[in-house]
Write a protein that holds these residues in place. Structure first.
Motif, PDB file in Angstrom:
ATOM      1  N   TYR A 224      83.810  67.658  -3.471  1.00 20.73           N
ATOM      2  CA  TYR A 224      82.742  67.275  -2.491  1.00 20.73           C
ATOM      3  C   TYR A 224      81.329  67.432  -2.980  1.00 20.73           C
ATOM      4  N   ALA A 225      80.872  68.298  -3.957  1.00 22.45           N
ATOM      5  CA  ALA A 225      79.741  68.310  -4.187  1.00 22.45           C
ATOM      6  C   ALA A 225      79.328  67.311  -5.218  1.00 22.45           C
ATOM      7  N   ALA A 227      81.045  64.472  -5.301  1.00 22.15           N
ATOM      8  CA  ALA A 227      80.713  63.228  -4.479  1.00 22.15           C
ATOM      9  C   ALA A 227      79.445  63.173  -3.605  1.00 22.15           C
ATOM     10  N   GLN A 228      78.930  64.171  -3.203  1.00 25.90           N
ATOM     11  CA  GLN A 228      77.719  63.901  -2.367  1.00 25.90           C
ATOM     12  C   GLN A 228      76.752  63.787  -3.835  1.00 25.90           C
ATOM     13  N   ALA A 229      76.679  64.446  -4.806  1.00 23.09           N
ATOM     14  CA  ALA A 229      75.569  63.975  -5.913  1.00 23.09           C
ATOM     15  C   ALA A 229      75.850  62.435  -6.234  1.00 23.09           C
ATOM     16  N   MET A 231      77.135  59.982  -4.364  1.00 25.59           N
ATOM     17  CA  MET A 231      76.587  59.183  -3.253  1.00 25.59           C
ATOM     18  C   MET A 231      75.091  59.266  -3.233  1.00 25.59           C
ATOM     19  N   GLY A 232      74.404  60.579  -3.542  1.00 29.72           N
ATOM     20  CA  GLY A 232      72.951  60.499  -3.602  1.00 29.72           C
ATOM     21  C   GLY A 232      72.212  59.841  -4.597  1.00 29.72           C
ATOM     22  N   ASP A 235      72.662  56.137  -3.345  1.00 30.68           N
ATOM     23  CA  ASP A 235      71.694  55.671  -2.419  1.00 30.68           C
ATOM     24  C   ASP A 235      70.258  55.702  -3.100  1.00 30.68           C
TER      25      ASP A 235
END
Length: 295
Positions: A224-225, A227-229, A231-232, A235
């Motif tokens: 998850y971390a 994936a968030q990285a 995605m960040g 973005d």
């Protein structure tokens, strides 16, 4: 003439009878003891033809030199160190080692010799079993007991002119009065061990499942971390591209974003919006003159 012939024949018959009484054969399966006036004069071990004085001066007794077996007629009832009675069947292999000593001891009576050996075996079994538990006798030290009994009986049988070759315990059973209680105790013991193993298995299973859940959570948290990285980063990259595109032609970018908004807002024919027609949202739906007067 006939009387003389008869006398000659009688003399010859007596001579043949005398000679035959002086000759005897010893087979491969026997020992021979030569007695003179009730005393053993010779012990013959070698098979073949042998000579002696005629009776009553000497006579011969044959003894069996083969390997003999003693099987217990009834199981011996022997007590363990726990005061539990066991029924033990055994057999013994033995042979005559010293014919002279054997005959002096038993007068050549094989049944008497077997009875004496059985008594010695019973004593030796008592000596070995009385100091051990049921578990030792039945399972753990059976070979040790047979070795002890053999050594004991060999030592005691040697002065009798007998050599004990082997002793074996064929069957060991509980006496009827204790068999049921022993079986119940064994069953409860096995059940206790089974329950203990199940408990250990359940605890190990819980430990493995907890470890697997912990590893799963760690892996999911890391994913998850990650994936968030990603995605960040995406973005940020998209915002950067939007910024670059907007900087190159701001009017076109505003127009493009408005078209996207119109597509999302009016995706279905049944969509209805209650909005002020003069709102900024509809600026690109008006004529150029109207849009210019608003600007």
């Amino acid at each position: 003439m006939s009387n003389k012939l008869t006398s000659v024949l009688i003399v010859l018959a007596l001579i043949v009878g005398l000679l035959s009484s002086m000759v005897f054969v010893v087979g491969e399966r026997n020992y021979a003891l030569v007695f003179a006036l009730g005393e053993v004069k010779r012990v013959i071990r070698d098979p073949g033809l042998h000579f002696k004085l005629p009776p009553p001066f000497q006579n011969v007794v044959l003894l069996d030199r083969r390997l003999l077996t003693i099987n217990t007629q009834e199981a011996e009832r022997i007590q363990t160190s726990e005061k539990k009675n066991l029924l033990i069947d055994s057999f013994v292999k033995w042979r005559i080692e010293d014919p002279r000593l054997y005959y002096v001891t038993f007068a050549g009576n094989e049944k008497a010799a077997m009875a004496r050996l059985q008594a010695q075996i019973r004593d030796a079994l008592n000596a070995s079993v009385n100091i051990r538990t049921v578990k030792d006798v039945v399972a753990l030290e059976r070979d040790v007991i047979m070795k002890e009994v053999l050594d004991n009986v060999q030592r005691r049988a040697k002065p009798l002119g007998v050599h004990v070759v082997d002793v074996r315990l064929m069957r060991i059973e509980f006496a009827p009065e204790i068999a049921e209680s022993v079986y119940r105790r064994m069953e409860s013991e096995r059940l206790r061990v089974a329950n203990e193993l199940r408990s250990i298995g359940a605890a190990e299973g819980e430990k493995i499942r907890a470890s697997a859940d912990r590893e799963r959570q760690q892996i999911m948290a890391q994913a998850y971390a990650r994936a968030q990285a990603i995605m960040g980063d995406g973005d940020a990259r998209a915002a950067e591209l939007y910024g670059q595109a907007y900087g190159q032609d701001g009017d076109f970018f505003s127009f493009y974003r408005s078209l996207e908004a119109y597509r999302e807002s009016f995706g279905k024919k049944s969509d209805v919006m209650v909005v002020d027609p003069s709102a900024q949202f509809f600026r690109y739906m008006k004529s150029t003159k109207e849009r210019g007067s608003q600007d």
